[in-house]
Design a protein around this motif. Structure first.
Motif, short mmCIF file in Angstrom:
data_model
loop_
_atom_site.label_atom_id
_atom_site.label_comp_id
_atom_site.label_asym_id
_atom_site.label_seq_id
_atom_site.Cartn_x
_atom_site.Cartn_y
_atom_site.Cartn_z
N PHE A 1 1.09 -1.46 0.01
CA PHE A 1 0.07 -0.10 0.06
C PHE A 1 0.74 1.13 -0.29
CE2 PHE A 1 -2.02 3.03 2.39
CZ PHE A 1 -3.24 3.21 2.48
N PHE A 2 2.00 0.88 1.17
CA PHE A 2 2.45 2.61 0.96
C PHE A 2 3.91 2.24 -0.51
CE2 PHE A 2 1.90 3.01 5.18
CZ PHE A 2 1.67 4.48 5.31
N ASP A 3 3.85 1.58 -0.78
CA ASP A 3 4.57 1.47 -2.25
C ASP A 3 3.88 2.80 -3.29
OD1 ASP A 3 7.35 -0.04 -1.96
OD2 ASP A 3 5.72 -1.70 -2.36
N PHE A 4 2.32 1.72 -3.46
CA PHE A 4 1.75 2.76 -4.21
C PHE A 4 1.58 4.59 -3.28
CE2 PHE A 4 -2.21 4.53 -5.62
CZ PHE A 4 -2.68 4.20 -6.89
N VAL A 5 1.68 4.28 -2.95
CA VAL A 5 1.58 5.61 -1.89
C VAL A 5 2.83 6.74 -2.33
CG1 VAL A 5 1.79 7.43 -0.34
CG2 VAL A 5 -0.45 5.17 -0.49
N ASP A 6 4.12 6.25 -2.62
CA ASP A 6 4.69 6.49 -2.38
C ASP A 6 4.99 6.77 -3.60
OD1 ASP A 6 7.34 7.51 -1.59
OD2 ASP A 6 8.62 6.29 -1.32
N ALA A 7 4.75 6.60 -4.65
CA ALA A 7 4.91 6.05 -6.05
C ALA A 7 4.05 7.37 -6.86
CB ALA A 7 4.59 4.80 -7.06
N HIS A 8 2.96 7.22 -6.70
CA HIS A 8 1.63 8.53 -6.58
C HIS A 8 0.90 9.09 -5.96
CE1 HIS A 8 1.07 5.13 -9.74
NE2 HIS A 8 1.23 4.06 -9.16
N GLY A 9 1.81 9.90 -4.81
CA GLY A 9 1.48 11.03 -4.08
C GLY A 9 0.39 11.74 -4.27
N PRO A 10 1.64 12.97 -5.12
CA PRO A 10 0.32 14.09 -5.07
C PRO A 10 -0.54 13.62 -6.06
CG PRO A 10 2.50 14.77 -6.45
CD PRO A 10 2.39 12.91 -5.63
N GLY A 11 -1.10 12.62 -6.88
CA GLY A 11 -2.57 12.45 -7.13
C GLY A 11 -3.17 11.11 -5.77
N PHE A 12 -2.73 10.44 -5.13
CA PHE A 12 -3.31 9.70 -3.87
C PHE A 12 -3.96 10.57 -3.43
CE2 PHE A 12 -3.30 8.59 0.09
CZ PHE A 12 -3.69 7.75 -0.02
N SER A 13 -3.02 11.68 -2.31
CA SER A 13 -2.93 13.23 -1.87
C SER A 13 -4.80 13.97 -2.61
CB SER A 13 -2.26 14.24 -1.44
OG SER A 13 -2.78 15.39 -0.80
N ALA A 14 -4.53 14.55 -3.98
CA ALA A 14 -5.64 14.85 -4.38
C ALA A 14 -6.47 14.03 -4.84
CB ALA A 14 -5.48 15.89 -5.94
N LEU A 15 -6.35 12.87 -4.81
CA LEU A 15 -7.39 12.34 -4.91
C LEU A 15 -8.26 12.14 -3.74
CD1 LEU A 15 -9.65 9.78 -6.06
CD2 LEU A 15 -7.59 8.60 -5.13
N THR B 1 -3.33 8.11 8.11
CA THR B 1 -1.71 7.43 7.78
C THR B 1 -0.81 8.13 6.21
OG1 THR B 1 -2.14 6.27 9.63
CG2 THR B 1 0.08 6.27 8.80
N ALA B 2 -1.43 8.03 5.63
CA ALA B 2 -0.20 8.05 4.55
C ALA B 2 -0.44 9.05 4.19
CB ALA B 2 -1.50 7.01 2.84
N LEU B 3 -1.83 10.29 3.69
CA LEU B 3 -2.23 11.17 3.76
C LEU B 3 -1.21 11.95 4.61
CD1 LEU B 3 -5.52 11.79 3.23
CD2 LEU B 3 -3.68 12.22 1.36
N LEU B 4 -1.04 12.10 6.07
CA LEU B 4 -0.16 12.75 7.65
C LEU B 4 1.41 12.54 6.27
CD1 LEU B 4 -2.21 12.23 9.93
CD2 LEU B 4 -1.52 14.02 9.01
N TRP B 5 1.70 11.24 6.51
CA TRP B 5 3.08 10.95 6.14
C TRP B 5 3.46 11.68 4.55
CZ3 TRP B 5 4.74 8.39 1.55
CH2 TRP B 5 6.56 7.24 2.08
N LEU B 6 2.91 11.85 3.49
CA LEU B 6 2.54 12.74 2.58
C LEU B 6 3.30 13.75 3.01
CD1 LEU B 6 0.64 11.07 0.14
CD2 LEU B 6 2.81 10.90 -0.32
N ASP B 7 2.78 14.45 3.35
CA ASP B 7 2.96 15.89 4.32
C ASP B 7 4.39 16.20 4.64
OD1 ASP B 7 2.78 18.56 4.70
OD2 ASP B 7 1.11 18.51 5.65
#
Length: 230
Positions: free
Chosen positions: A95-109, A163-169
């Protein structure tokens, strides 16, 4: 034979190319910041030709989101082998592999992108959540979840997203630590529910009986005992 000639793509091949290009751009920046002109340039075609395949950016965004959601849903697929804690840790890592690779898109979504209000977009997001829910039920060897178990699983899925959104920030907490923490979170949510419900207590006892002493669930037990003694 002519060299350097551009091969003409079929309709579906061109559509898939544009989806791939858009997904790559959306992965690096919020979809709101990506223009049709940029997508056309990256694909090596004209702006009008993009509109020939997609009526607008929203439809292209939804097509890219469909591909991304299928990818994300597949990250929760895990063979039912070995202890649950180790399986959840592997799922969380993917899951974090995906978030890491698609950060801005995941966050915007998750926070609201150009497709806000689109029933199609909302359905895709809900589809990913439902896929994750079904997979976790499968890991627990449960066909129909009682109310408290459903609450635990759906709460955990929401927690993973947050958690993923907070990590991206700023990525202020090491990713590996958060992956382990999320597995601990699942165990903690289940334990709180088990304290209130006999059916959940039976389920949790079965899960813990299969956990090795060096697994993530056992790690949490050890940490709690240490804190209690402290």
């Amino acid at each position: 034979m002519r060299t350097g000639a551009r091969r003409r793509m079929g309709v579906e091949e061109r559509r898939q190319q544009l989806i791939g290009v858009a997904l790559e751009l959306f992965s690096r920046r919020s979809p709101d910041e990506v223009s049709i002109d940029e997508i056309a340039s990256a694909a090596g075609i004209s702006r009008p030709l993009v509109y020939h395949y997609f009526p607008g950016k929203l439809s292209l965004y939804e097509a890219a989101l469909t591909r991304a959601s299928d990818d994300l849903a597949s990250r929760f697929v895990e063979p039912r082998e070995g202890p649950l804690g180790a399986r959840l840790l592997r799922v969380t890592h993917r899951f974090f592999d995906f978030v890491d690779a698609h950060g801005p898109g995941f966050s915007a979504l998750m926070r609201g992108g150009p497709a806000v209000g689109s029933s199609r977009t909302n359905a895709l997001i809900d589809g990913v959540r439902q896929a994750a829910y079904v997979q976790i039920l499968s890991h627990l060897d449960v066909d129909a979840a009682p109310a408290r178990l459903e609450l635990v699983i759906r709460s955990w899925i929401s927690l993973a997203e947050s958690t993923a959104l907070l990590w991206l920030d700023g990525r202020r907490i090491p990713r590996k630590e958060l992956e382990i923490q999320l597995v601990h979170d699942f165990a903690a949510l289940a334990a709180v529910s088990a304290a209130q419900d006999e059916e959940m207590a039976t389920l949790l006892s079965r899960v813990l009986a299969e956990e090795p002493t060096d697994g993530p669930f056992s790690d949490l037990t050890g940490l709690l005992v240490t804190l209690g003694r402290g």
